[in-house]
Design an enzyme around this catalytic site. Structure first.
Site, PDB file in Angstrom:
ATOM      1  N   GLU A 148       7.945 -18.885 -97.491  1.00 22.77           N
ATOM      2  CA  GLU A 148       6.979 -19.539 -98.364  1.00 22.77           C
ATOM      3  C   GLU A 148       7.562 -20.800 -99.000  1.00 22.77           C
ATOM      4  OE1 GLU A 148       3.956 -18.990 -98.397  1.00 22.77           O
ATOM      5  OE2 GLU A 148       3.847 -17.031 -97.430  1.00 22.77           O
ATOM      6  N   TYR A 151       1.637 -20.318-106.646  1.00 21.19           N
ATOM      7  CA  TYR A 151       1.298 -20.001-105.269  1.00 21.19           C
ATOM      8  C   TYR A 151       2.333 -19.084-104.621  1.00 21.19           C
ATOM      9  CZ  TYR A 151       1.377 -19.976-100.337  1.00 21.19           C
ATOM     10  OH  TYR A 151       1.459 -19.498 -99.072  1.00 21.19           O
ATOM     11  N   ASP A 211      -4.094 -21.527-102.763  1.00 20.14           N
ATOM     12  CA  ASP A 211      -3.434 -22.749-102.300  1.00 20.14           C
ATOM     13  C   ASP A 211      -4.518 -23.718-101.842  1.00 20.14           C
ATOM     14  OD1 ASP A 211      -4.240 -21.631 -99.894  1.00 20.14           O
ATOM     15  OD2 ASP A 211      -2.648 -22.659 -98.821  1.00 20.14           O
ATOM     16  N   CYS A 219     -10.800 -24.581 -90.461  1.00 23.86           N
ATOM     17  CA  CYS A 219     -11.529 -25.229 -91.563  1.00 23.86           C
ATOM     18  C   CYS A 219     -10.630 -26.274 -92.219  1.00 23.86           C
ATOM     19  CB  CYS A 219     -11.959 -24.174 -92.581  1.00 23.86           C
ATOM     20  SG  CYS A 219     -13.129 -24.787 -93.815  1.00 23.86           S
ATOM     21  N   CYS A 232     -16.128 -26.445 -86.847  1.00 25.34           N
ATOM     22  CA  CYS A 232     -17.129 -25.431 -87.178  1.00 25.34           C
ATOM     23  C   CYS A 232     -17.634 -24.689 -85.937  1.00 25.34           C
ATOM     24  CB  CYS A 232     -18.292 -26.073 -87.921  1.00 25.34           C
ATOM     25  SG  CYS A 232     -17.795 -26.866 -89.477  1.00 25.34           S
ATOM     26  N   CYS A 244     -15.685 -21.645 -85.634  1.00 23.47           N
ATOM     27  CA  CYS A 244     -15.477 -20.886 -86.868  1.00 23.47           C
ATOM     28  C   CYS A 244     -16.323 -19.620 -86.885  1.00 23.47           C
ATOM     29  CB  CYS A 244     -15.828 -21.737 -88.087  1.00 23.47           C
ATOM     30  SG  CYS A 244     -15.556 -20.857 -89.640  1.00 23.47           S
ATOM     31  N   CYS A 270     -21.662 -19.977 -93.576  1.00 26.92           N
ATOM     32  CA  CYS A 270     -20.941 -20.883 -94.481  1.00 26.92           C
ATOM     33  C   CYS A 270     -21.907 -21.826 -95.184  1.00 26.92           C
ATOM     34  CB  CYS A 270     -19.918 -21.691 -93.684  1.00 26.92           C
ATOM     35  SG  CYS A 270     -19.131 -22.999 -94.635  1.00 26.92           S
TER      36      CYS A 270
END
Length: 298
Positions: A41, A124, A142, A197, A204, A207, A213
């Site tokens: 991370e 985060y 995030d 995204c 899209c 997606c 959405c």
DNA sequence: ATCCGGCCGT
DNA sequence: ACGGCGGGAT
């Protein structure tokens, strides 16, 4: 989409997509320790995963736990950080390792409060470790998650700057109750933001949430002109100069110094070079010797 | 040119 | 809340 009916629907669309599309990153799927997750991370802060993977593998081989990293020299740590960028992260990660080793006997703490108190660990990263390493139910926030949740549930682009109270409340509201599902949820929303995204050019057509959405159904209002903090340029900035200096040190045999003349040859603007040397020294990334030669810290 | 799985000091 | 802090990929 109006929310509540729909969180369940979103989940049912999202989880199969995760099963089919999750990247096989080496710190995923229980293949590393909580410390390994934390390292991944920190390396991923402002850095793309594809660049992180080889660094993480090499790093964990040399320093598999906090105790090992706590005993390394700054020079080794900065060198191993390589071209990941923002090398202060490397030093902070080592400071973090020293705190974990000494204050927690090499056992990474398991609370958000203790994690955020560690050097280099903010909201985060602490949330990500709580979720991804410990499986706790916590909303991870995030830029990817903010963007995806805002589009899917609110139908608008998330704003730049700090996450608003509304965004935080949305993230908390839609987080699945079940802890295991909340982990998959966090990971899937992030992954969707990274792979599909995206900020400027969302795919899209690929997606799984396209049909539900709110942003897509509304015709993607305002796509592309989201108000964000203006990016800092790189060429000619102190960051580039600092990078050049560290790069020069990295490619030297370990322990050697660069004369001030050789440093001066790296950049034509003398005043800027000197201020960058001073700031690197202040950050603990270099050491300036009495004869003005430069090396990594001892 | 714009974005990237932020954090920290001010 | 703002600005500094790398470097690569698209």
């Amino acid at each position: 989409m109006s929310e509540a009916s729909d969180i369940a629907v979103v989940r049912s669309l999202l989880f199969p997509w995760w099963d089919g599309h999750a990247r096989d990153l080496p710190w995923r799927f229980g293949r590393t320790t909580p410390w390994g997750v934390l390292v991944s991370e920190v390396m991923s802060q402002q850095t793309q995963m594809s660049r992180v993977v080889p660094y993480w593998i090499a790093w964990m081989e040399v320093w598999p736990d906090a105790r090992a990293l706590s005993m390394a020299s700054s020079a080794e740590v900065i060198t191993a950080w390589g071209r990941l960028g923002y090398p202060r992260r490397a030093l902070r990660l080592q400071s973090c390792a020293r705190v974990v080793t000494e204050a927690y006997d090499d056992v990474l703490p398991r609370s958000y409060e203790e994690l955020t108190a560690l050097p280099g660990i903010g909201d985060y990263t602490a949330s990500a470790v709580m979720s991804f390493a410990y499986g706790e139910r916590i909303a991870v926030i995030d830029t990817n998650i903010r963007r995806v949740l805002s589009r899917v549930f609110l139908g608008i682009e998330s704003q730049g700057g700090t996450a608003s109270r509304e965004e935080r409340e949305l993230a908390a509201r839609v987080l699945p109750q079940d802890a295991d599902e909340s982990v998959t949820w966090n990971q899937t929303i992030m992954e969707l933001g990274a792979l599909v995204c995206s900020a400027k050019n969302p795919q899209c057509e690929q997606c799984p949430l396209a049909r539900v959405c709110a942003f897509n159904l509304a015709g993607k209002p305002g796509l592309g002109h989201k108000p964000t903090r203006p990016r800092q340029h790189f060429k000619g900035t102190d960051r580039q100069v600092r990078g050049l200096i560290l790069e020069a040190l990295r490619t030297l045999p370990s322990g050697s110094r660069i004369s001030h003349d050789d440093v001066a040859a790296l950049w034509p603007v003398t005043g800027q070079l000197d201020s960058c040397l001073a700031s690197l020294d202040e950050d603990g990334l270099i050491e300036i010797h009495p004869d003005s030669s430069v090396s990594f810290p001892s």
